[in-house]
Design an enzyme around this catalytic site. Structure first.
Site, PDB file in Angstrom:
ATOM      1  N   CYS A   2       0.866  -1.772   0.097  1.00 10.92           N
ATOM      2  CA  CYS A   2       0.197   0.069   0.300  1.00 10.92           C
ATOM      3  C   CYS A   2       0.965   0.999   0.153  1.00 10.92           C
ATOM      4  O   CYS A   2       1.154   1.920  -0.315  1.00 10.92           O
ATOM      5  CB  CYS A   2      -0.389   0.417   1.328  1.00 10.92           C
ATOM      6  SG  CYS A   2      -1.669  -1.490   0.997  1.00 10.92           S
ATOM      7  N   LYS A  62      -8.664   6.290   2.881  1.00  7.36           N
ATOM      8  CA  LYS A  62      -7.127   6.162   3.458  1.00  7.36           C
ATOM      9  C   LYS A  62      -5.693   6.573   2.882  1.00  7.36           C
ATOM     10  O   LYS A  62      -5.969   7.159   2.247  1.00  7.36           O
ATOM     11  CB  LYS A  62      -7.158   4.664   3.755  1.00  7.36           C
ATOM     12  CG  LYS A  62      -5.727   3.914   3.916  1.00  7.36           C
ATOM     13  CD  LYS A  62      -5.653   2.429   3.432  1.00  7.36           C
ATOM     14  CE  LYS A  62      -3.865   1.929   2.843  1.00  7.36           C
ATOM     15  NZ  LYS A  62      -4.662   0.262   2.016  1.00  7.36           N
ATOM     16  N   HIS A  64      -2.532   6.393   5.186  1.00  7.88           N
ATOM     17  CA  HIS A  64      -0.932   5.695   4.875  1.00  7.88           C
ATOM     18  C   HIS A  64       0.472   5.877   3.920  1.00  7.88           C
ATOM     19  O   HIS A  64       0.876   5.216   3.229  1.00  7.88           O
ATOM     20  CB  HIS A  64      -1.610   4.393   4.214  1.00  7.88           C
ATOM     21  CG  HIS A  64      -1.263   3.007   4.756  1.00  7.88           C
ATOM     22  ND1 HIS A  64      -0.619   1.415   3.931  1.00  7.88           N
ATOM     23  CD2 HIS A  64       0.145   2.921   6.188  1.00  7.88           C
ATOM     24  CE1 HIS A  64      -0.247   1.333   5.215  1.00  7.88           C
ATOM     25  NE2 HIS A  64       0.788   2.099   6.518  1.00  7.88           N
ATOM     26  N   HIS A 218     -10.000  -5.186   1.886  1.00  2.00           N
ATOM     27  CA  HIS A 218      -8.543  -4.924   2.853  1.00  2.00           C
ATOM     28  C   HIS A 218      -9.557  -5.389   3.995  1.00  2.00           C
ATOM     29  O   HIS A 218      -9.967  -5.325   5.084  1.00  2.00           O
ATOM     30  CB  HIS A 218      -8.580  -4.091   2.607  1.00  2.00           C
ATOM     31  CG  HIS A 218      -6.783  -3.774   3.343  1.00  2.00           C
ATOM     32  ND1 HIS A 218      -6.301  -4.685   4.986  1.00  2.00           N
ATOM     33  CD2 HIS A 218      -6.096  -3.346   2.653  1.00  2.00           C
ATOM     34  CE1 HIS A 218      -5.269  -4.331   5.138  1.00  2.00           C
ATOM     35  NE2 HIS A 218      -4.671  -3.609   4.253  1.00  2.00           N
ATOM     36  N   ASP A 270      -4.146  -0.197  -5.823  1.00  2.00           N
ATOM     37  CA  ASP A 270      -3.094   0.246  -5.346  1.00  2.00           C
ATOM     38  C   ASP A 270      -2.408  -0.898  -5.671  1.00  2.00           C
ATOM     39  O   ASP A 270      -1.208  -1.564  -5.804  1.00  2.00           O
ATOM     40  CB  ASP A 270      -3.082   0.943  -3.768  1.00  2.00           C
ATOM     41  CG  ASP A 270      -3.111   0.073  -2.874  1.00  2.00           C
ATOM     42  OD1 ASP A 270      -4.231  -1.074  -3.229  1.00  2.00           O
ATOM     43  OD2 ASP A 270      -2.880   0.579  -2.209  1.00  2.00           O
ATOM     44  N   ASN A 271      -3.111  -2.159  -5.417  1.00  2.00           N
ATOM     45  CA  ASN A 271      -2.120  -3.760  -5.605  1.00  2.00           C
ATOM     46  C   ASN A 271      -3.310  -5.039  -6.241  1.00  2.00           C
ATOM     47  O   ASN A 271      -4.799  -4.132  -6.038  1.00  2.00           O
ATOM     48  CB  ASN A 271      -1.774  -3.624  -4.858  1.00  2.00           C
ATOM     49  CG  ASN A 271      -2.066  -3.887  -3.302  1.00  2.00           C
ATOM     50  OD1 ASN A 271      -1.120  -3.003  -2.353  1.00  2.00           O
ATOM     51  ND2 ASN A 271      -2.733  -4.301  -3.033  1.00  2.00           N
TER      52      ASN A 271
END
Length: 509
Positions: A2, A62, A64, A218, A270-271
């Site tokens: 992330c 979020k 992070h 998640h 993001d992934n």
């Protein structure tokens, strides 16, 4: 992972350029709100570019990317110091640790080892009492007390952080103010959506940038009751359906306010899915279909090939599918172009403007080479040979799956970037334009251009490395340690805790 993926997304640069890539297999993300690493203030985000062009900018969800540098309230890495006018959400991320009485997710295996070490140390003073109690021979009390004190100090040194992960990391903020510590997950989805819709309503009369960073898909997959059991794909599918509903509400708001024709909407991830996230009920981290590997696995396609969905009714053709290699880093120069901004001078920008490709003015991606890192280690490079529309992919390093042949690192919970990995010499070569599942490695016997392709890619890697300059490592061991003096606290430290989120009406910036 992330943190580095989002750093690349925000800045248009490989995370290794900003120090947001880790050399450690343990701490590949920002792991504590009370850590001292984060996205450097001298990095330029797409929010800062558009803010300078008169856009109102907001981040809901979020972050992070770190919080503070030297003191609890300096907030040097805060979204408001990176071009966002408004922030509402979690400055960290959503983990299973944020749910009370849930199986810990952060450094789970390390915590087991710490508990075992604590028990062993605690047994030493008890064992030293045996000779005295059995009257075999006396052990001096200072020795027994010294070992007891050592066990106590060791326990306190790690339990002061890991024992309170939910309180330290799971925090809800509005701008610089803490609203909940720890966050109450049962209302979080509704609060995030309400804030997003309020932001649109507040700034609908002028140009705005809204980055909604969902807490969904998640673990622990917090899902409202009305969506639980809806999907045939279990809780993960339920969570996806709830996120889909939230996206729908945002699009409805844009349509209702007649903003759709003037607003670019971009949806992505993001992934790829995290294959190791499982429990007895099944898969909790998603699945990547025919693509090999998943989140945190360096260059395997399953961890880096993610959806990119655009909507802009008066500008982009509906239903158009573009099968060209692009990158999350491309959103930075794309938004700069749309907003009329100027890319930062004297700074390497790895992304490319997507608008010519999206509008159909060109048919090929501007990327000739893309480099895929695992932490600071370059695992894979991709070459787009445009004269024949072939995408070559060269793996220099790949993770060792555990158990062997399993397709993921189930044994360790996450694949390492270095150490227990496989180094390939000669490297693995795939033609992913014909073999997207990376199941048929090429070699000089079945691919006549093997040597020339590998040499071309290796030369590109050398040129790329020549553009890198040394920068402070934001995810170093020291920066990722929990530091009590940096821990955000609602109240008097260490008695942190509050719930001010009942006032859910956003204050205008």
């Amino acid at each position: 992972m992330c943190t580095p993926s989002r750093a690349a997304f925000l800045t248009g640069r490989y995370p290794v350029r900003s120090g947001m890539a880790s050399s450690s297999n343990l701490n590949r993300d920002v792991v504590w709100l009370g850590g001292s690493g984060g996205l450097p203030p001298n990095e330029t985000t797409f929010a800062k570019l558009l803010q300078h062009r008169g856009y109102r900018t907001g981040l809901i969800g979020k972050w992070h990317q770190g919080l503070s540098c030297a003191s609890r309230d300096d907030h040097c890495y805060h979204p408001l110091n990176h071009g966002f006018d408004y922030f509402y959400g979690m400055p960290f991320e959503l983990l299973s640790d944020c749910q009370a009485f849930h199986t810990p997710e952060l450094h789970r295996r390390l915590r087991v080892r710490l508990w075992v070490s604590t028990v062993v140390l605690a047994l030493i003073p008890l064992l030293l009492l045996v000779p005295t109690c059995a009257r075999w021979f006396p052990v001096p009390w200072p020795v027994i007390l010294a070992f007891a004190l050592l066990a106590l100090l060791f326990f306190a040194s790690w339990f002061s952080s890991y024992g309170f992960t939910r309180r330290w990391n799971c925090v809800l903020m509005r701008n610089h103010e803490i609203l909940q510590q720890p966050v109450r997950l049962e209302r979080l989805t509704w609060l995030i959506l309400k804030e997003a819709l309020a932001f649109i309503d507040r700034y609908k009369r002028g140009p705005f940038l809204l980055f909604i960073s969902f807490l969904h898909v998640h673990t622990p997959l917090i899902t409202k009751e009305k969506f639980v059991g809806h999907s045939k794909f279990g809780l993960y599918g339920d969570n996806v359906e709830e996120m889909d509903w939230m996206v729908g509400k945002v699009l409805e708001a844009l349509d209702r306010e007649r903003l759709a024709n003037h607003t670019l909407v971009y949806f992505t991830s993001d992934n790829g899915g995290r294959l190791e996230a499982q429990d007895r009920s099944g898969q909790l981290g998603g699945w990547n279909g025919r693509y090999k590997g998943g989140r945190g696995m360096g260059g395997w396609e399953g961890g880096i090939r993610v959806p990119g969905i655009f909507r802009w009714p008066t500008v982009l053709e509906a239903g158009k599918v573009i099968d060209e290699p692009t990158s999350l880093m491309d959103i930075f120069p794309t938004l700069s172009y749309i907003g009329g901004g100027i890319l930062p001078p004297g700074r390497v920008i790895d992304g490319r403007n997507l608008m010519p490709l999206l509008e159909g003015r060109v048919s090929r991606s501007e990327h000739e080479f893309l480099f895929h890192y695992c932490g600071v280690s370059l695992h894979t490079a991709r070459w787009y040979q445009k004269d024949c529309a072939t995408v070559w992919k060269v793996h220099f390093v790949t993770p060792k799956f555990s158990p062997e042949g399993a397709g993921a690192c189930y044994g360790s919970g996450v694949c390492p970037c270095s150490g227990d990995v496989t180094y390939h010499d000669p490297p693995l070569l795939f033609d992913i334009s014909r073999d997207p599942s990376e199941s048929r490695p090429l070699n000089p016997d079945n691919e006549a251009s093997f040597d020339s392709v590998v040499k071309k890619v290796e030369a590109a890697v050398r040129r790329h490395r020549g553009t890198l300059t040394p920068v402070p490592q934001q995810l170093s061991t020291f920066n990722t340690l929990w530091k009590p003096w940096l821990q955000p606290c609602c109240g008097t430290f260490p008695f942190c805790g509050c719930d001010r989120a009942d006032d859910i009406v956003s204050a205008a910036w």
